[in-house]
Write a protein that holds these residues in place. Structure first.
Motif, PDB file in Angstrom:
ATOM      1  N   MET A   1      92.948  62.589  69.819  1.00  0.00           N
ATOM      2  CA  MET A   1      92.089  63.536  70.555  1.00  0.00           C
ATOM      3  C   MET A   1      92.417  63.512  72.048  1.00  0.00           C
ATOM      4  O   MET A   1      92.724  62.442  72.581  1.00  0.00           O
ATOM      5  N   LEU A   2      92.379  64.671  72.678  1.00  0.00           N
ATOM      6  CA  LEU A   2      92.599  64.720  74.123  1.00  0.00           C
ATOM      7  C   LEU A   2      91.277  65.131  74.780  1.00  0.00           C
ATOM      8  O   LEU A   2      90.810  66.249  74.587  1.00  0.00           O
ATOM      9  N   ASN A   3      90.672  64.191  75.503  1.00  0.00           N
ATOM     10  CA  ASN A   3      89.394  64.487  76.160  1.00  0.00           C
ATOM     11  C   ASN A   3      89.565  64.357  77.667  1.00  0.00           C
ATOM     12  O   ASN A   3      89.801  63.265  78.181  1.00  0.00           O
ATOM     13  N   LEU A   4      89.458  65.506  78.348  1.00  0.00           N
ATOM     14  CA  LEU A   4      89.720  65.527  79.795  1.00  0.00           C
ATOM     15  C   LEU A   4      88.451  65.827  80.569  1.00  0.00           C
ATOM     16  O   LEU A   4      87.652  66.680  80.152  1.00  0.00           O
ATOM     17  N   ILE A   5      88.295  65.145  81.692  1.00  0.00           N
ATOM     18  CA  ILE A   5      87.234  65.521  82.635  1.00  0.00           C
ATOM     19  C   ILE A   5      87.923  66.169  83.830  1.00  0.00           C
ATOM     20  O   ILE A   5      88.851  65.595  84.399  1.00  0.00           O
ATOM     21  N   LEU A   6      87.488  67.377  84.188  1.00  0.00           N
ATOM     22  CA  LEU A   6      87.995  68.009  85.404  1.00  0.00           C
ATOM     23  C   LEU A   6      86.969  67.772  86.496  1.00  0.00           C
ATOM     24  O   LEU A   6      85.805  68.175  86.366  1.00  0.00           O
ATOM     25  N   PHE A   7      87.431  67.100  87.539  1.00  0.00           N
ATOM     26  CA  PHE A   7      86.530  66.606  88.565  1.00  0.00           C
ATOM     27  C   PHE A   7      86.940  67.177  89.920  1.00  0.00           C
ATOM     28  O   PHE A   7      88.126  67.347  90.186  1.00  0.00           O
ATOM     29  N   GLY A   8      85.956  67.434  90.774  1.00  0.00           N
ATOM     30  CA  GLY A   8      86.297  67.896  92.126  1.00  0.00           C
ATOM     31  C   GLY A   8      85.106  68.596  92.742  1.00  0.00           C
ATOM     32  O   GLY A   8      84.141  68.936  92.054  1.00  0.00           O
ATOM     33  N   PRO A   9      85.180  68.845  94.053  1.00  0.00           N
ATOM     34  CA  PRO A   9      84.078  69.541  94.726  1.00  0.00           C
ATOM     35  C   PRO A   9      83.967  70.987  94.256  1.00  0.00           C
ATOM     36  O   PRO A   9      84.893  71.511  93.616  1.00  0.00           O
ATOM     37  N   PRO A  10      82.860  71.656  94.596  1.00  0.00           N
ATOM     38  CA  PRO A  10      82.719  73.059  94.230  1.00  0.00           C
ATOM     39  C   PRO A  10      83.867  73.872  94.828  1.00  0.00           C
ATOM     40  O   PRO A  10      84.198  73.711  96.000  1.00  0.00           O
ATOM     41  N   GLY A  11      84.475  74.702  93.986  1.00  0.00           N
ATOM     42  CA  GLY A  11      85.554  75.559  94.479  1.00  0.00           C
ATOM     43  C   GLY A  11      86.923  74.920  94.416  1.00  0.00           C
ATOM     44  O   GLY A  11      87.915  75.503  94.840  1.00  0.00           O
ATOM     45  N   SER A  12      87.024  73.723  93.833  1.00  0.00           N
ATOM     46  CA  SER A  12      88.311  73.018  93.842  1.00  0.00           C
ATOM     47  C   SER A  12      89.254  73.518  92.762  1.00  0.00           C
ATOM     48  O   SER A  12      90.428  73.163  92.749  1.00  0.00           O
ATOM     49  N   GLY A  13      88.739  74.317  91.812  1.00  0.00           N
ATOM     50  CA  GLY A  13      89.609  74.865  90.771  1.00  0.00           C
ATOM     51  C   GLY A  13      89.298  74.317  89.381  1.00  0.00           C
ATOM     52  O   GLY A  13      90.078  74.512  88.452  1.00  0.00           O
ATOM     53  N   LYS A  14      88.160  73.651  89.249  1.00  0.00           N
ATOM     54  CA  LYS A  14      87.810  73.058  87.935  1.00  0.00           C
ATOM     55  C   LYS A  14      87.766  74.126  86.849  1.00  0.00           C
ATOM     56  O   LYS A  14      88.392  73.993  85.802  1.00  0.00           O
ATOM     57  N   GLY A  15      86.993  75.172  87.124  1.00  0.00           N
ATOM     58  CA  GLY A  15      86.839  76.237  86.126  1.00  0.00           C
ATOM     59  C   GLY A  15      88.171  76.932  85.868  1.00  0.00           C
ATOM     60  O   GLY A  15      88.557  77.172  84.719  1.00  0.00           O
ATOM     61  N   THR A  16      88.884  77.234  86.938  1.00  0.00           N
ATOM     62  CA  THR A  16      90.169  77.938  86.849  1.00  0.00           C
ATOM     63  C   THR A  16      91.140  77.175  85.946  1.00  0.00           C
ATOM     64  O   THR A  16      91.733  77.736  85.020  1.00  0.00           O
TER      65      THR A  16
END
Ligand code: B4P
Length: 190
Positions: A1-16
């Motif tokens: 399984m590949l489980n990733l957390i995308l972390f960063g301030p608002p606007g850093s590109g997490k959603g993108t």
């Protein structure tokens, strides 16, 4: 399984970048922010509660976030893996999350931290606010969100560094360039 957390301030590109990772690695995307926005537009009780915090640039209280996240995960029992976008955002969320993942025998593979300067974050979010009308993308609320990030969320960097899960990626440049650096880190670990 590949489980990733995308972390960063608002606007850093997490959603993108989450959307691109989901596509490339065939993962399930869980964005707590997207879920709250969808609940808000459906005017559910959870959505209306969440909106009152989001509009001020505050975090939604931990108990509302955690219960909701766990119930969404339960709907994807056969997933090949997950991208957690914008979760966890507090130490309480991270601890509860670890507890739950241990029970499910489902380790986190990597925490990708996107590094972007405050000036660039403000520029991106003001632009998104103008284009999308998102109510928390105004300069005043953005500054509050950055402050909340520094106080409540940034300490998680040390939390995941101590667990040897943290990979920092420079988050300024073209989306393709940044995405390639993220994929290199993931592929290097597999
Ligand atoms: P989120 O929905 O997570 O919002 P965000 O952090 O602003 O978005 P993101 O970081 O994903 O945006 P992106 O950079 O992709 O959270 C919103 C609110 O929900 C929070 O403030 C909080 O109230 C609540 N919430 C969510 N999760 C919670 C939790 N776990 N606990 C408590 N509360 C929670 O995009 C930004 C813009 O930059 C876009 O327009 C994009 O096109 C652009 N962009 C991206 N990469 C770029 C690049 N390389 N160059 C130029 N522009 C770029």
């Amino acid at each position: 399984m590949l489980n990733l957390i995308l972390f960063g301030p608002p606007g850093s590109g997490k959603g993108t970048h989450s959307l691109k990772l989901v596509d490339k690695y065939n993962l399930v995307h869980i964005s707590t922010g997207d879920i709250f926005r969808s609940e808000t537009s459906n005017k559910t009780e959870l959505g209306l509660k969440a909106k009152s915090y989001m509009d001020k640039g505050a975090l939604v209280p931990d108990e509302l976030v955690i219960d909701m996240l766990f119930s969404v995960m339960d709907r994807h029992e056969n997933a090949k893996g997950f991208v957690f976008d914008g979760f966890p955002r507090t130490l309480v969320q991270a601890d509860k999350f670890d507890e739950m993942l241990n029970k499910k025998n489902m380790p986190i593979s990597m925490v990708v931290s996107l590094e972007v300067s405050d000036d660039e974050l403000i520029k991106r979010l003001v632009k998104r606010g103008i284009e999308s009308g998102r109510s928390d993308d105004t300069e005043e609320v953005i500054k509050q969100r950055l402050d909340v990030y520094n106080k409540q969320t940034k300490p998680l960097l040390d939390y995941y560094k101590n667990k040897k899960l943290l990979q920092s990626v420079y988050g300024i440049g073209s989306i393709e360039e940044i995405f390639n650096s993220i994929c290199e880190r993931i592929n290097g670990k597999r």
